[in-house]
Design an enzyme around this catalytic site. Sequence first.
Site, PDB file in Angstrom:
ATOM      1  N   GLU A   1       4.250 -34.874 -50.356  1.00 29.67           N
ATOM      2  CA  GLU A   1       3.535 -35.223 -51.589  1.00 29.67           C
ATOM      3  C   GLU A   1       4.147 -34.545 -52.808  1.00 29.67           C
ATOM      4  OE1 GLU A   1      -0.681 -34.581 -50.940  1.00 29.67           O
ATOM      5  OE2 GLU A   1      -0.856 -36.528 -49.978  1.00 29.67           O
TER       6      GLU A   1
ATOM      7  N   GLU B   1      -0.063 -40.352 -43.550  1.00 34.36           N
ATOM      8  CA  GLU B   1      -1.383 -39.733 -43.679  1.00 34.36           C
ATOM      9  C   GLU B   1      -2.374 -40.783 -44.142  1.00 34.36           C
ATOM     10  OE1 GLU B   1      -1.972 -36.155 -46.045  1.00 34.36           O
ATOM     11  OE2 GLU B   1       0.002 -35.423 -45.468  1.00 34.36           O
TER      12      GLU B   1
HETATM   13  P1  P53 Z   1      -7.886 -32.234 -47.552  1.00 32.42           P
HETATM   14  C1  P53 Z   1      -4.930 -35.555 -52.797  1.00 32.42           C
HETATM   15  C2  P53 Z   1      -5.036 -34.333 -53.339  1.00 32.42           C
HETATM   16  C3  P53 Z   1      -4.500 -33.267 -52.656  1.00 32.42           C
HETATM   17  C4  P53 Z   1      -3.826 -33.419 -51.496  1.00 32.42           C
HETATM   18  O1  P53 Z   1      -6.743 -33.257 -47.904  1.00 32.42           O
HETATM   19  C5  P53 Z   1      -3.711 -34.647 -50.964  1.00 32.42           C
HETATM   20  C6  P53 Z   1      -4.269 -35.713 -51.609  1.00 32.42           C
HETATM   21  C7  P53 Z   1      -4.195 -37.061 -51.047  1.00 32.42           C
HETATM   22  O2  P53 Z   1      -3.430 -37.895 -51.789  1.00 32.42           O
HETATM   23  O3  P53 Z   1      -2.983 -34.812 -49.876  1.00 32.42           O
HETATM   24  C8  P53 Z   1      -3.058 -34.431 -48.565  1.00 32.42           C
HETATM   25  O4  P53 Z   1      -7.382 -31.434 -46.418  1.00 32.42           O
HETATM   26  C9  P53 Z   1      -2.107 -33.410 -47.997  1.00 32.42           C
HETATM   27  C10 P53 Z   1      -2.652 -32.734 -46.773  1.00 32.42           C
HETATM   28  C11 P53 Z   1      -4.159 -32.641 -46.853  1.00 32.42           C
HETATM   29  C12 P53 Z   1      -4.726 -34.027 -46.946  1.00 32.42           C
HETATM   30  O5  P53 Z   1      -4.294 -34.617 -48.149  1.00 32.42           O
HETATM   31  O6  P53 Z   1      -8.119 -31.435 -48.743  1.00 32.42           O
HETATM   32  O7  P53 Z   1      -0.818 -33.900 -47.732  1.00 32.42           O
HETATM   33  O8  P53 Z   1      -2.009 -31.497 -46.623  1.00 32.42           O
HETATM   34  O9  P53 Z   1      -4.762 -31.915 -45.847  1.00 32.42           O
HETATM   35  C13 P53 Z   1      -6.225 -34.096 -46.927  1.00 32.42           C
HETATM   36  O10 P53 Z   1      -9.054 -33.071 -47.183  1.00 32.42           O
END
Ligand code: P53
Length: 477
Positions: A175, A375
């Site tokens: 990301e 993801e």
């Molecule tokens: P959690 C948005 C904002 C921040 C991280 O998040 C994000 C996104 C999605 O676009 O990405 C991911 O655990 C990231 C992972 C993370 C997952 O979102 O806060 O690549 O590391 O765990 C889910 O619910």
Amino acid sequence: MSLPKDFLWGGALAAHQFEGGVLDTTKGLSVADVMTGGNVSTPRVITDGVKEGLYYPNHIGIDFYHHYKEDIKLFAEMGFKCFRTSIAWTRIFPLGDEEQPDEEGLQFYDDVFDELLKYGIEPVITLSHFEMPYHLAKEYGGFMNRKTIDFFVKFAEVCFKRYKDKVKYWMTFNEINNQMNYKNDIFGWTNSGAHFGNYDNPEEAMYQCGHYELVASAKAVKIGHEINPNFLIGNMIAMVPIYPFSCRPADMVLSTEMMHQRWFFCDVQCRGHYPRYALKMFENKGFNLDITEEDKKALAAGTVDYIGFSYYMTNTVDSTAHKDVSKSLDGSSEHSVANPFIKVSDWGWAIDPEGLRYALNQMYERYEKPLFIVENGFGAIDKKEEDGSCHDPYRVDYLRAHIEQMKKAVEIDGVDLMGYTPWGCIDCVSFTTGEMKKRYGFIYVDRNNDGSGTLERSKKDSFDWYKKVVASNGEDL
Ligand code: P53
């Protein structure tokens, strides 16, 4: 009509969110290891080193480090064709600027990859998933410093050489586009080990930092292909499509402008040069960035083979709205508004399966490169019953609806899609909030926000459902 026979079904995680093994191994501290636990209303705090008396959920994670055989066995039982995880940079170079890599760290991933391959599960590896060495962040300013390019490329090269016969699928930075939200410290810190707020012009700082990281990514891609021409090396972006709130022309133009910010990193990584909207913006804003001719050559020589992306939600913008989003964790902007056609999760993330089909089409039309959904998933509060079962129909509903749309993109729109790895296939620490309570897994882990729990693993209802989905190659949903 069906998905390709070799479609890569699996699951995804990231080293810092589930491995643990931080304080009892040779691993160095990463930027994630100095982030405390928080929740939806209390942000995680980035501390100056590890402080006595504070709680750092990533230090134990779910202790995959000591449970990997058991966990991989469960993934195999679900029929995983692949498993996406990351290599903790700090296991290989604990400080980041050493001459020699750490053998204990290298051996750990040999063991993990061997265990996966034993079951015919392909490792899909992110080189850097929010876990840069803390030392590089603290002493060098992370990717604000040109030197960090070389540190990363060396780390990548060591991994490519060591695992060249075990890993075929790679991604450079997870990301990479999150840091576009330069007002919220968590993103610059986890992407790049940088605090953009400390600079006179945080936006300019973000683009400088992003540039060095793009060069590092491109150089790694090139070296990887030299080490093993069969490697497929992708980038990885957070794909959060931005819808116009209405058919008001100003909303349409606003969403187009805002999508430029979403596409920026991906444009450079796929095309090997800066898009004109970005160059014009640098000129209009008077940004003075260190971008050399050598850098431009490196970008052109290191375009990615495929695009890995996360998809959780969409955003909607209204040109007449103005809200404070400095603390936003969901990719929203000052113009973001609720979409009346979409429900949100308990953490405020919009649930929009059709948006996935839309996203796949947008990306495929723009780049014509293979795509990989690395993801997607539903963070929710689960309840483990007395008898050990866990009923999570909401998770199955979410994933089913997304898989249906993904199939339409492949079977109707002709999108070239490599695979699908739902996020957090076993419960892990939430990235944005540091909680255990926000769960994504098919496998429940007995661990709580305060660090209590036995770490025991058990299957949720979604476990058998996903197993059936994989076995039928997505036909039996
Ligand atoms: P959690 C948005 C904002 C921040 C991280 O998040 C994000 C996104 C999605 O676009 O990405 C991911 O655990 C990231 C992972 C993370 C997952 O979102 O806060 O690549 O590391 O765990 C889910 O619910």
